[in-house]
Scaffold this active site. Sequence first.
Site, PDB file in Angstrom:
ATOM      1  N   LYS A 127      46.184  44.846 -29.299  1.00 26.64           N
ATOM      2  CA  LYS A 127      47.114  44.029 -30.090  1.00 26.64           C
ATOM      3  C   LYS A 127      46.715  42.563 -30.033  1.00 26.64           C
ATOM      4  O   LYS A 127      46.812  41.844 -31.019  1.00 26.64           O
ATOM      5  CB  LYS A 127      48.547  44.215 -29.573  1.00 26.64           C
ATOM      6  CG  LYS A 127      49.147  45.544 -29.996  1.00 26.64           C
ATOM      7  CD  LYS A 127      50.439  45.838 -29.277  1.00 26.64           C
ATOM      8  CE  LYS A 127      50.834  47.296 -29.470  1.00 26.64           C
ATOM      9  NZ  LYS A 127      51.794  47.782 -28.504  1.00 26.64           N
ATOM     10  N   ASP A 133      59.237  45.702 -33.485  1.00 25.93           N
ATOM     11  CA  ASP A 133      59.120  47.143 -33.249  1.00 25.93           C
ATOM     12  C   ASP A 133      60.116  47.937 -34.093  1.00 25.93           C
ATOM     13  O   ASP A 133      59.956  49.147 -34.280  1.00 25.93           O
ATOM     14  CB  ASP A 133      59.455  47.449 -31.782  1.00 25.93           C
ATOM     15  CG  ASP A 133      58.228  47.694 -30.926  1.00 25.93           C
ATOM     16  OD1 ASP A 133      57.204  48.121 -31.473  1.00 25.93           O
ATOM     17  OD2 ASP A 133      58.328  47.454 -29.717  1.00 25.93           O
ATOM     18  N   GLN A 150      56.338  46.618 -24.441  1.00 29.73           N
ATOM     19  CA  GLN A 150      55.561  47.867 -24.484  1.00 29.73           C
ATOM     20  C   GLN A 150      56.308  48.996 -23.769  1.00 29.73           C
ATOM     21  O   GLN A 150      56.796  48.829 -22.654  1.00 29.73           O
ATOM     22  CB  GLN A 150      54.187  47.614 -23.832  1.00 29.73           C
ATOM     23  CG  GLN A 150      53.237  48.782 -23.909  1.00 29.73           C
ATOM     24  CD  GLN A 150      52.757  49.108 -25.318  1.00 29.73           C
ATOM     25  OE1 GLN A 150      52.635  48.245 -26.166  1.00 29.73           O
ATOM     26  NE2 GLN A 150      52.510  50.376 -25.568  1.00 29.73           N
TER      27      GLN A 150
HETATM   28  N1  GUN Z   1      54.320  52.442 -26.978  1.00 30.94           N
HETATM   29  C1  GUN Z   1      53.701  53.293 -27.827  1.00 30.94           C
HETATM   30  N2  GUN Z   1      53.914  52.913 -29.106  1.00 30.94           N
HETATM   31  C2  GUN Z   1      54.693  51.807 -29.050  1.00 30.94           C
HETATM   32  C3  GUN Z   1      55.231  50.954 -30.036  1.00 30.94           C
HETATM   33  O1  GUN Z   1      55.067  51.127 -31.248  1.00 30.94           O
HETATM   34  N3  GUN Z   1      55.977  49.909 -29.561  1.00 30.94           N
HETATM   35  C4  GUN Z   1      56.184  49.698 -28.249  1.00 30.94           C
HETATM   36  N4  GUN Z   1      56.930  48.662 -27.895  1.00 30.94           N
HETATM   37  N5  GUN Z   1      55.694  50.474 -27.307  1.00 30.94           N
HETATM   38  C5  GUN Z   1      54.953  51.524 -27.715  1.00 30.94           C
END
Ligand code: GUN
Length: 282
Positions: free
Chosen positions: A53, A120, A97
């Site tokens: 990211k 998210d 996350q």
């Molecule tokens: N863990 C796996 N996919 C995601 C996501 O799209 N957002 C977040 N915050 N954690 C994740």
Amino acid sequence: MDPVLIDGRVVSAAVEARTREGVERLAEAGVTPGLAVVLVGDDPASQSYVNMKEKDCARLGIRSFDRRLPADTSQEELDAFIAALNADRDVHGILVQQPMPSHLDVERVVAAVSPIKDVDGFHPENLGRLMRGLPGHRACTPWGVMAMLDHYGIDPRGMRAVIVGRSLLVGKPMGLMLLERDATVTWCHSKTTDLAGVCRTADLLVAAIGRPRMIGPDYVKEGAVVIDVGINRTDEGLVGDVDFAAVAPRCSAITPVPGGVGPMTRAMLLANTVEAAKGAMA
Ligand code: GUN
């Protein structure tokens, strides 16, 4: 006839090009979009997602605020941390996350993030907005699937859509997004009887279960569109929830794994971050 291969690398590049334009327009107005990624603990898979990211942000001119907290961070410390990010005017998007260490209350964390910065799309307000058909941040993975369907001219309207999986991250919001686009939606899960039979009614089948190659040809109607959200690490490498080799010949279109839905989640996260930055200016 060979199925259309729905290529997540192509669609994510197209989404990214639009995001880049958005970043450039914001720059003209003197705004740099900012994304805070919060990682609690040292789960290796999460670390690698978070690293990716950050690279995405750098490539697109989005400022990233990397926040790595120790695994023993208390709920109160995390609450205070999120409150500070909510108040920081340089931060337009916040992502905590998942999964987090088990002593932390995921509901409390999700609700602590300002809905405006919840890129998210997990906050109850944003999920409620989806339910009500109002604009708001949409969960990145199902929103990415919608972008793939649009890119390939697959209109869900009137289609019988079957979603296997009811997770809050994918299955539930996926069904609502398809309903919003006039599909006839059925959710299936571990208690569904005659799962294969229900799946065989689908014009559009979305697999989001997390079981390697569970969806075989007996689950798929001839001519169906099949979207595989599964990413399963096996001894043979990364495989989806769909037995691609066996299922593909029956489909009109299908996503591969890897290179299908996978690249879309991060692309939509960046798109949501730019939307959040635009919203902060309005
Ligand atoms: N863990 C796996 N996919 C995601 C996501 O799209 N957002 C977040 N915050 N954690 C994740």
